[in-house]
Design a protein around this motif. Sequence first.
Motif, PDB file in Angstrom:
ATOM      1  N   LYS A  92       3.025   5.893  -2.830  1.00  0.00           N
ATOM      2  CA  LYS A  92       4.202   6.649  -3.288  1.00  0.00           C
ATOM      3  C   LYS A  92       4.207   6.837  -4.800  1.00  0.00           C
ATOM      4  O   LYS A  92       4.669   7.863  -5.304  1.00  0.00           O
ATOM      5  N   ALA A  93       3.692   5.833  -5.522  1.00  0.00           N
ATOM      6  CA  ALA A  93       3.660   5.937  -6.988  1.00  0.00           C
ATOM      7  C   ALA A  93       2.810   7.127  -7.429  1.00  0.00           C
ATOM      8  O   ALA A  93       3.074   7.745  -8.458  1.00  0.00           O
ATOM      9  N   THR A  94       1.792   7.467  -6.625  1.00  0.00           N
ATOM     10  CA  THR A  94       0.923   8.596  -7.016  1.00  0.00           C
ATOM     11  C   THR A  94       1.681   9.928  -6.945  1.00  0.00           C
ATOM     12  O   THR A  94       1.320  10.873  -7.632  1.00  0.00           O
TER      13      THR A  94
ATOM     14  N   ILE B 128       0.442  16.531   2.301  1.00  0.00           N
ATOM     15  CA  ILE B 128       0.707  17.037   0.950  1.00  0.00           C
ATOM     16  C   ILE B 128       2.133  16.709   0.554  1.00  0.00           C
ATOM     17  O   ILE B 128       3.071  16.914   1.339  1.00  0.00           O
ATOM     18  N   ARG B 129       2.280  16.178  -0.651  1.00  0.00           N
ATOM     19  CA  ARG B 129       3.610  16.022  -1.257  1.00  0.00           C
ATOM     20  C   ARG B 129       3.713  17.042  -2.372  1.00  0.00           C
ATOM     21  O   ARG B 129       2.762  17.222  -3.133  1.00  0.00           O
TER      22      ARG B 129
ATOM     23  N   GLU C 202       0.829  -1.210   0.000  1.00  0.00           N
ATOM     24  CA  GLU C 202       0.000   0.000   0.000  1.00  0.00           C
ATOM     25  C   GLU C 202       0.864   1.261   0.000  1.00  0.00           C
ATOM     26  O   GLU C 202       0.542   2.241  -0.676  1.00  0.00           O
ATOM     27  N   VAL C 203       1.957   1.227   0.718  1.00  0.00           N
ATOM     28  CA  VAL C 203       2.856   2.384   0.751  1.00  0.00           C
ATOM     29  C   VAL C 203       3.460   2.616  -0.637  1.00  0.00           C
ATOM     30  O   VAL C 203       3.551   3.750  -1.107  1.00  0.00           O
ATOM     31  N   GLN C 204       3.839   1.505  -1.324  1.00  0.00           N
ATOM     32  CA  GLN C 204       4.393   1.637  -2.670  1.00  0.00           C
ATOM     33  C   GLN C 204       3.368   2.232  -3.629  1.00  0.00           C
ATOM     34  O   GLN C 204       3.688   3.098  -4.445  1.00  0.00           O
TER      35      GLN C 204
END
Length: 276
Positions: free
Chosen positions: A130-132, A256-257, A125-127
């Motif tokens: 992160k892909a987003t 937020i990223r 789920e973290v991967q």
Amino acid sequence: MKYHLPALLLLLVLATPCAQAAPLQAIQGDVLEVHLTAQVARPTLQCLGKTWPVMAAADQHGWRGWIGIDMKTRPGDHTCRWQSPATELDIPLHIEPGKFRISRITVKKSMAEFDAATLARIRREVQALKATYRMHVDASPPVAMQLMPVKGVESTPFGAQRYVNGEPRSPHSGIDIATAEGTPVQAPLAGRILYVAHMYLNGNTVVIGHGHGLVSVLSHLADTRVQEGDRVQTGDIIGTVGQTGRATGPHLHWSIRFQEARVNPHRLLALGHTKP
Ligand SMILES: [Zn+2]
């Protein structure tokens, strides 16, 4: 004859390669808006090893750009740079450490210690999440948040050092806003829905890509009202407040990223509120 003195000085400065602009001050988690008041071809803005978004200034006199400073960026002196075919302009950047508090939460054992299958699920789920952060989204809005997704009490601030059942964990990368279960959650800025999932730790989560590498993650929702691929406008309801995943009460987690940097939502809201 009248001259616009700062612009004139800047143009003179730009005539010299590797000239220097006024220094910038920031703290960890900041988002800075910077201006280049010079009539040059579209420049690039480089800082902290990344290339940042640049748009024409609203008055068409020069350019503006935005830089996100990750919550763990090394404090001290850095150099950013405007670059166009004709010129280079260095901007010294001084970063102060963030003043982050400590946050301790106690959760049931299944939310703090994980068996192999659960750990594998969390990692997947973290991967996916992160892909987003690296997905391309076409967008025209400037880099700023237009509204708070919910109103409530900020129960955990940005950057807090987390202890879960006494064990140190990753710092809190967003803000928690505690409010009644079922409160509608609004999109803080227009964008495209990149991810909708029930995550083990984050619970029901919606990710909105706003363009420019700016991504909102909204977690612990009771339910979600959007699907991957949907377009949303600022203020659209994307779900409701809940306490799914690892939560000690109903609240919204909003992080937020910005080009993958973990930045403080309040800094982007402040940029939204200073615009004409
Ligand atoms: Zn949180």
